[in-house]
Design a protein around this motif. Structure first.
Motif, PDB file in Angstrom:
ATOM      1  N   ILE A 128       0.831  -1.210   0.000  1.00 62.36           N
ATOM      2  CA  ILE A 128       0.000   0.000   0.000  1.00 62.36           C
ATOM      3  C   ILE A 128       0.861   1.254   0.000  1.00 62.36           C
ATOM      4  O   ILE A 128       0.577   2.224  -0.713  1.00 62.36           O
ATOM      5  N   THR A 129       1.933   1.230   0.779  1.00 65.79           N
ATOM      6  CA  THR A 129       2.812   2.402   0.863  1.00 65.79           C
ATOM      7  C   THR A 129       3.537   2.657  -0.454  1.00 65.79           C
ATOM      8  O   THR A 129       3.647   3.803  -0.914  1.00 65.79           O
ATOM      9  N   LEU A 130       4.029   1.597  -1.088  1.00 73.85           N
ATOM     10  CA  LEU A 130       4.704   1.761  -2.373  1.00 73.85           C
ATOM     11  C   LEU A 130       3.738   2.284  -3.435  1.00 73.85           C
ATOM     12  O   LEU A 130       4.117   3.062  -4.310  1.00 73.85           O
ATOM     13  N   GLY A 131       2.482   1.874  -3.347  1.00 73.60           N
ATOM     14  CA  GLY A 131       1.470   2.396  -4.262  1.00 73.60           C
ATOM     15  C   GLY A 131       1.301   3.898  -4.119  1.00 73.60           C
ATOM     16  O   GLY A 131       1.118   4.620  -5.114  1.00 73.60           O
ATOM     17  N   ALA A 132       1.371   4.383  -2.889  1.00 76.23           N
ATOM     18  CA  ALA A 132       1.245   5.830  -2.650  1.00 76.23           C
ATOM     19  C   ALA A 132       2.470   6.584  -3.159  1.00 76.23           C
ATOM     20  O   ALA A 132       2.355   7.654  -3.755  1.00 76.23           O
ATOM     21  N   ILE A 133       3.657   6.012  -2.937  1.00 76.09           N
ATOM     22  CA  ILE A 133       4.891   6.656  -3.400  1.00 76.09           C
ATOM     23  C   ILE A 133       4.913   6.740  -4.925  1.00 76.09           C
ATOM     24  O   ILE A 133       5.511   7.655  -5.512  1.00 76.09           O
ATOM     25  N   ALA A 134       4.218   5.806  -5.583  1.00 78.61           N
ATOM     26  CA  ALA A 134       4.196   5.767  -7.052  1.00 78.61           C
ATOM     27  C   ALA A 134       3.568   7.020  -7.663  1.00 78.61           C
ATOM     28  O   ALA A 134       3.791   7.320  -8.835  1.00 78.61           O
ATOM     29  N   ILE A 168       4.763   9.231 -20.909  1.00 76.93           N
ATOM     30  CA  ILE A 168       6.206   8.956 -20.857  1.00 76.93           C
ATOM     31  C   ILE A 168       6.945  10.088 -20.139  1.00 76.93           C
ATOM     32  O   ILE A 168       7.903   9.854 -19.404  1.00 76.93           O
ATOM     33  N   THR A 169       6.487  11.313 -20.350  1.00 77.29           N
ATOM     34  CA  THR A 169       7.164  12.460 -19.734  1.00 77.29           C
ATOM     35  C   THR A 169       6.917  12.545 -18.227  1.00 77.29           C
ATOM     36  O   THR A 169       7.560  13.332 -17.535  1.00 77.29           O
ATOM     37  N   LEU A 170       5.986  11.750 -17.704  1.00 74.24           N
ATOM     38  CA  LEU A 170       5.662  11.782 -16.275  1.00 74.24           C
ATOM     39  C   LEU A 170       6.379  10.691 -15.479  1.00 74.24           C
ATOM     40  O   LEU A 170       6.114  10.515 -14.290  1.00 74.24           O
ATOM     41  N   LEU A 171       7.292   9.975 -16.118  1.00 70.42           N
ATOM     42  CA  LEU A 171       7.952   8.856 -15.447  1.00 70.42           C
ATOM     43  C   LEU A 171       9.055   9.250 -14.463  1.00 70.42           C
ATOM     44  O   LEU A 171       9.238   8.562 -13.462  1.00 70.42           O
ATOM     45  N   PRO A 172       9.852  10.333 -14.702  1.00 72.19           N
ATOM     46  CA  PRO A 172      10.931  10.655 -13.751  1.00 72.19           C
ATOM     47  C   PRO A 172      10.435  10.749 -12.315  1.00 72.19           C
ATOM     48  O   PRO A 172       9.346  11.256 -12.054  1.00 72.19           O
ATOM     49  N   GLN A 173      11.245  10.250 -11.397  1.00 73.31           N
ATOM     50  CA  GLN A 173      10.866  10.259  -9.981  1.00 73.31           C
ATOM     51  C   GLN A 173      12.108  10.466  -9.145  1.00 73.31           C
ATOM     52  O   GLN A 173      13.138   9.852  -9.392  1.00 73.31           O
ATOM     53  N   ALA A 174      12.006  11.374  -8.150  1.00 69.86           N
ATOM     54  CA  ALA A 174      13.190  11.648  -7.330  1.00 69.86           C
ATOM     55  C   ALA A 174      12.819  12.202  -5.959  1.00 69.86           C
ATOM     56  O   ALA A 174      12.333  11.481  -5.095  1.00 69.86           O
ATOM     57  N   GLY A 175      13.021  13.520  -5.782  1.00 70.65           N
ATOM     58  CA  GLY A 175      12.981  14.158  -4.462  1.00 70.65           C
ATOM     59  C   GLY A 175      11.760  13.874  -3.616  1.00 70.65           C
ATOM     60  O   GLY A 175      11.874  13.502  -2.442  1.00 70.65           O
ATOM     61  N   VAL A 176      10.555  14.052  -4.163  1.00 71.73           N
ATOM     62  CA  VAL A 176       9.337  13.867  -3.382  1.00 71.73           C
ATOM     63  C   VAL A 176       9.212  12.409  -2.934  1.00 71.73           C
ATOM     64  O   VAL A 176       8.882  12.123  -1.781  1.00 71.73           O
ATOM     65  N   ALA A 177       9.501  11.479  -3.856  1.00 71.62           N
ATOM     66  CA  ALA A 177       9.418  10.056  -3.524  1.00 71.62           C
ATOM     67  C   ALA A 177      10.429   9.686  -2.438  1.00 71.62           C
ATOM     68  O   ALA A 177      10.116   8.921  -1.514  1.00 71.62           O
ATOM     69  N   LEU A 178      11.635  10.233  -2.530  1.00 70.20           N
ATOM     70  CA  LEU A 178      12.645   9.952  -1.509  1.00 70.20           C
ATOM     71  C   LEU A 178      12.236  10.522  -0.156  1.00 70.20           C
ATOM     72  O   LEU A 178      12.472   9.907   0.886  1.00 70.20           O
ATOM     73  N   ILE A 196      13.007  -1.520   4.065  1.00 70.08           N
ATOM     74  CA  ILE A 196      12.831  -2.248   2.799  1.00 70.08           C
ATOM     75  C   ILE A 196      12.165  -1.335   1.770  1.00 70.08           C
ATOM     76  O   ILE A 196      12.579  -1.274   0.607  1.00 70.08           O
ATOM     77  N   ILE A 197      11.130  -0.622   2.212  1.00 71.92           N
ATOM     78  CA  ILE A 197      10.438   0.317   1.321  1.00 71.92           C
ATOM     79  C   ILE A 197      11.396   1.402   0.850  1.00 71.92           C
ATOM     80  O   ILE A 197      11.396   1.785  -0.334  1.00 71.92           O
ATOM     81  N   ARG A 198      12.226   1.888   1.745  1.00 72.66           N
ATOM     82  CA  ARG A 198      13.225   2.907   1.403  1.00 72.66           C
ATOM     83  C   ARG A 198      14.191   2.383   0.334  1.00 72.66           C
ATOM     84  O   ARG A 198      14.492   3.072  -0.636  1.00 72.66           O
ATOM     85  N   SER A 199      14.644   1.145   0.486  1.00 75.26           N
ATOM     86  CA  SER A 199      15.583   0.548  -0.467  1.00 75.26           C
ATOM     87  C   SER A 199      14.940   0.361  -1.834  1.00 75.26           C
ATOM     88  O   SER A 199      15.560   0.618  -2.869  1.00 75.26           O
ATOM     89  N   ILE A 200      13.671  -0.092  -1.848  1.00 73.93           N
ATOM     90  CA  ILE A 200      12.960  -0.280  -3.114  1.00 73.93           C
ATOM     91  C   ILE A 200      12.778   1.057  -3.817  1.00 73.93           C
ATOM     92  O   ILE A 200      12.954   1.170  -5.040  1.00 73.93           O
ATOM     93  N   THR A 201      12.453   2.083  -3.045  1.00 77.92           N
ATOM     94  CA  THR A 201      12.282   3.424  -3.618  1.00 77.92           C
ATOM     95  C   THR A 201      13.601   3.943  -4.184  1.00 77.92           C
ATOM     96  O   THR A 201      13.632   4.538  -5.270  1.00 77.92           O
ATOM     97  N   LEU A 202      14.693   3.716  -3.465  1.00 77.40           N
ATOM     98  CA  LEU A 202      16.012   4.132  -3.946  1.00 77.40           C
ATOM     99  C   LEU A 202      16.355   3.437  -5.262  1.00 77.40           C
ATOM    100  O   LEU A 202      16.896   4.048  -6.186  1.00 77.40           O
ATOM    101  N   PHE A 203      16.048   2.149  -5.343  1.00 81.82           N
ATOM    102  CA  PHE A 203      16.301   1.395  -6.568  1.00 81.82           C
ATOM    103  C   PHE A 203      15.515   1.989  -7.737  1.00 81.82           C
ATOM    104  O   PHE A 203      16.054   2.208  -8.828  1.00 81.82           O
TER     105      PHE A 203
END
Length: 444
Positions: free
Chosen positions: A139-145, A365-375, A391-398
């Motif tokens: 659920i958390t990874l879904g929100a970070i997405a 396609i232009t909406l794919l970059p992800q960085a600061g907010v997700a981190l 674990i969630i932090r590591s997956i997000t970093l990857f």
């Protein structure tokens, strides 16, 4: 770096900053023949001089803590990026695309969340992943997405002078995506914490606090924008007007970091730096007659700052996440599901809103970059959920590592196929726009 020299800490920081900027700029020369955006070159440069590569041998940043000490540069740079994006919210433009941008921003963000949640939960039950991850992780990874990185997108648009229907609607969507992401993350993370702890849902933390953060950010940004416009009228030279513009962005970034707890309640008052600075820019550009020229001048001043921001962002990328098969496997699934959600959500909603064909085809396609907010979201999770949060932090970093390296190139190619990149790329020392005086000089 340079630990063997008897120099002060301030001197070391200045040497590191100079080295980071030089290395980043030199990397753009190597990337140019390959057709890579400058953003990608800066990120790769940061990765190379980071703690996982050359930094291990004393060339660059030797530890992640060393990179973390320079966080103020990232905070300030994000403030100026949001301020520039606020310039895209001119009322004259919003009358034609405002409704479309709002609908698409919400729909594509929710589609990404739904697909990531659905796929990860399905894998959880199919492969009995209970010992490795929980439902709360899914659920958390879904929100970070939901989160999209505005910085990389803006830099690509500026570097290649992209112009057209896709560019016009892209930047407002990226900005609105932050507000949608904050609300979705707060609600999903509240549910995840309840599942993890076995306690009842807290309505205040799930609904009230995120709404306060979004509304409070817009109000703070509007208030600072009003004061900014009044003070700006006291100065008449272009240099002083640019200086006061920079001053107010710095003030606004600082104020957005404040947090308050209301005694006797669970209500917290906080702000999103991106939303606050975006509102500052939006109000300023709609009230001030010469805001366009001021924005152009500020863009020139911030060019070196953005170089440092992306090099430092690359240095923060931790290659050790590749050491866990679980993290890599779940990360690949997360990237595939999020990408499908963003692309499908943007395409379907763009068609629903009757956008031009090139917008429907290439916007996702232009909406794919992800960085600061997700981190930032992953840091909150890591602090609250213990081992599962790490674990969630590591997956997000990857995921961020993959998205940051591939995202700018994908954005560039999408804008090019949409027919909105016509000129050869220009260096980061040039502005996206030219003043009438510059154009006149060229014709002479």
């Amino acid at each position: 770096m340079f630990d063997f020299l008897n120099i002060s800490e301030i001197s070391q920081i200045l040497i590191l900053l100079g080295f980071a900027m030089l290395f980043g700029l030199m990397m753009t020369r190597a990337a140019k023949p390959l057709g890579l955006p400058a953003v990608t070159a800066y990120l790769v440069a940061g990765l190379l001089i980071g703690p996982c590569c050359l930094g291990r041998f004393g060339v660059g940043f030797s530890t992640f803590e060393q990179v973390g000490r320079l966080k103020i540069i990232s905070d300030v740079a994000l403030g100026f990026i949001a301020f520039s994006i606020g310039n895209e919210f001119r009322l004259s433009q919003l009358k034609s695309i405002g409704k479309q941008a709002a609908v698409i921003a919400v729909f594509q963000a929710l589609m990404a969340t739904v697909l990531v949640d659905a796929l990860l939960i399905a894998l959880y039950f199919l492969f009995d992943l209970g010992e490795k991850i929980g439902i709360s992780t899914c659920i958390t990874l879904g929100a970070i997405a939901t989160a999209t990185a505005p910085a990389a997108t803006l830099m690509v648009v500026n570097q290649y002078k992209a112009k057209g229907p896709l560019t016009d609607i892209l930047l407002p969507i990226v900005a609105l995506d932050d507000a949608v992401g904050l609300i979705v993350f707060a609600v999903s993370f509240g549910i995840a914490k309840s599942i993890n702890s076995g306690e009842a849902l807290n309505v205040v933390s799930v609904i009230v606090n995120p709404l306060i953060e979004v509304v409070g950010s817009f109000l703070l940004g509007a208030g600072m924008g009003g004061i900014f416009t009044l003070v700006e009228k006291l100065f008449h030279s272009n240099s002083k007007r640019m200086s006061i513009s920079i001053t107010f962005v710095l003030f606004t970034v600082a104020l957005s970091m404040l947090e308050f707890d209301i005694p006797g309640t669970q209500i917290k008052i906080g702000f999103s730096g991106l939303l606050v600075c975006m509102m500052l820019g939006a109000l300023f550009c709609n009230i001030c007659d010469y805001s366009e020229d001021m924005m152009n001048r500020v863009d020139k001043w911030t060019a070196p700052l953005f170089v440092l921001f992306f090099v430092l962002s690359g240095a923060e990328l931790d290659l050790r996440v590749f050491g866990s098969i679980t993290v890599v496997a779940i990360g690949v699934v997360y990237i595939a599901a999020r990408s499908a959600g963003k692309i499908a959500g943007a395409t379907l909603s763009a068609k629903l809103m009757k956008c031009p064909p090139q917008v429907c085809k290439y916007l996702g396609i232009t909406l794919l970059p992800q960085a600061g907010v997700a981190l930032g979201m992953s840091v909150t999770v890591a602090e609250a959920l213990g081992t599962e949060g790490k674990i969630i932090r590591s997956i997000t970093l990857f995921a961020v590592l993959i998205y940051e390296l591939a995202g700018p190139l994908l954005t560039k190619n999408a804008l090019k196929k949409a027919g909105e990149i016509h000129e050869k790329p220009v260096g980061q020392d040039r502005s996206r726009f030219q003043t009438e005086e510059q154009k006149l000089q060229k014709t002479k």
